[in-house]
Design an enzyme around this catalytic site. Structure first.
Site, PDB file in Angstrom:
ATOM      1  N   PRO A   7       0.786  -1.245   0.000  1.00 49.73           N
ATOM      2  CA  PRO A   7       0.000   0.000   0.000  1.00 49.73           C
ATOM      3  C   PRO A   7       0.816   1.292   0.000  1.00 49.73           C
ATOM      4  CG  PRO A   7      -0.822  -1.567   1.642  1.00 49.73           C
ATOM      5  CD  PRO A   7       0.505  -2.090   1.163  1.00 49.73           C
ATOM      6  N   GLU A   8       0.069   2.376  -0.124  1.00 52.93           N
ATOM      7  CA  GLU A   8       0.638   3.731  -0.032  1.00 52.93           C
ATOM      8  C   GLU A   8       1.426   3.877   1.270  1.00 52.93           C
ATOM      9  OE1 GLU A   8      -0.885   8.411  -0.241  1.00 52.93           O
ATOM     10  OE2 GLU A   8      -2.363   6.805  -0.022  1.00 52.93           O
ATOM     11  N   VAL A   9       2.616   4.456   1.155  1.00 53.20           N
ATOM     12  CA  VAL A   9       3.567   4.685   2.267  1.00 53.20           C
ATOM     13  C   VAL A   9       3.533   3.552   3.311  1.00 53.20           C
ATOM     14  CG1 VAL A   9       3.795   7.177   1.977  1.00 53.20           C
ATOM     15  CG2 VAL A   9       1.976   6.342   3.430  1.00 53.20           C
ATOM     16  N   PHE A  10       3.547   2.316   2.827  1.00 53.24           N
ATOM     17  CA  PHE A  10       3.600   1.170   3.747  1.00 53.24           C
ATOM     18  C   PHE A  10       4.846   1.257   4.620  1.00 53.24           C
ATOM     19  CE2 PHE A  10       4.469  -3.225   4.951  1.00 53.24           C
ATOM     20  CZ  PHE A  10       3.210  -3.645   5.374  1.00 53.24           C
ATOM     21  N   ASN A  15       5.989  11.227  -0.790  1.00 48.74           N
ATOM     22  CA  ASN A  15       5.149  10.029  -0.831  1.00 48.74           C
ATOM     23  C   ASN A  15       5.451   9.345  -2.162  1.00 48.74           C
ATOM     24  OD1 ASN A  15       3.014   8.228  -1.344  1.00 48.74           O
ATOM     25  ND2 ASN A  15       1.527   9.470  -0.232  1.00 48.74           N
TER      26      ASN A  15
END
Length: 317
Positions: free
Chosen positions: A45-48, A120
């Site tokens: 996922p996003e910025v895991f 990000n």
């Protein structure tokens, strides 16, 4: 007729927030699990790495910041990584060990001009361990703008693979029609859309993109609870009155005609698996191709600045 097939895995999970090692450990264990199920492409996922700080204010209000909030942000900064860097090298070795493509959302610390800016980003790693590319979010959303800088057109990345062209945009970038068009124009087949948006409306978004781009869409979100937040944060109180589940997930895989290949997963950690047949993309473009026979370049044209933007122009004799 020969079809191109690829097994994909979508990881819905969350590390301990601000804990880089926790994220790296989860990436390693869940990559092993997904590869063991036959995955060729694994998406996080996003910025895991090292987590999405949902609900935290960092002590920021219009016109003022606090000392304590700056210290929380420093903790976030210290858990970020450089691209390329030590951690991307380790993740490359992981991809090589299991012979998979890895796409991972992460907080990137700038290393070229100012070490004070975070981005990000998502990176693409190949089965030979190489760093194939990265994308920096073009416009952080809302309060995210205090955490992350803006990316530029040099990282609108699409990568050739044996099973098709992969690339994507992060979260609400996907609401930017011209950004989507820039991706379609690169012949994208598997469109990766990591997000922090768990609302029902996000499902409408990814299904629309699949129909519009005539591509597979992989949407990947974190499943996060209060237990993943360090209680010693200065602004931990920001989430104390929130529900225990801070992000319910909603990861999903959508086919090129907008139908779910794997429906959204909510309220639990998990790995979504699917075999994608890339011949279905060819079939889907029979009656609609956004940048092909359904475009009107005599009326509409998009200009993309894909040059890296530099605040300092270095010139040497």
């Amino acid at each position: 007729m020969k079809s191109r097939r690829v097994q994909v895995a979508v990881v819905q999970s969350a590390p301990i927030l601000f804990d880089k090692q926790s994220a790296l450990d989860k990436i390693a264990s869940m990559t092993k699990e997904a590869a063991g199920q036959g995955a060729n492409l694994i998406v996080f996922p996003e910025v895991f790495l090292p987590g999405y700080p949902r609900g935290l204010s960092f002590g920021a209000r219009v016109g003022s910041r606090t000392v304590e909030g700056r210290k929380d942000w420093q903790r976030y900064w210290e858990s970020a990584i450089e691209v390329p860097g030590t951690e991307t090298g380790m993740l490359g070795e992981l991809a090589k060990e299991f012979g998979v493509y890895l796409v991972i959302g992460m907080v990137e610390r700038d290393q070229e001009f100012s070490t004070g800016t975070l981005f990000n980003s998502m990176i693409y790693l190949g089965p030979d361990g190489s760093l194939l590319g990265k994308h920096r979010k073009l416009v952080p959303t809302g309060s995210e703008r205090l955490l992350w800088g803006q990316g530029d057109g040099s990282t609108l990345t699409v990568i050739n693979t044996p099973f098709g062209r992969i690339g994507g945009l992060i979260c609400w970038e996907n609401y930017m029609p011209l950004a989507r068009t820039a991706m379609y124009a690169q012949g994208i087949d598997i469109y990766i859309a990591p997000t922090a948006d768990a609302r029902d409306t996000w499902q409408s978004t990814i299904r629309h993109i699949a129909c519009e781009g005539r591509c597979y869409v992989i949407s990947c979100n974190q499943f996060a609870t209060k237990a993943s937040y360090p209680a010693d944060l200065a602004y931990y109180a920001d989430i104390q009155e929130d529900d225990d589940i801070l992000s319910r997930g909603g990861s999903a895989i959508v086919g090129p005609l907008g139908d779910y290949v794997v429906p959204p997963l909510y309220n639990e950690e998990g790995i979504l698996m699917a075999t994608l047949d890339l011949s279905e993309i060819t079939q889907s473009r029979f009656d609609f191709d956004a940048v092909g026979h359904y475009s009107r370049p005599d009326i509409f044209q998009l200009i993309v600045n894909d040059k890296k933007q530099e605040i300092v122009q270095k010139k040497f004799k």
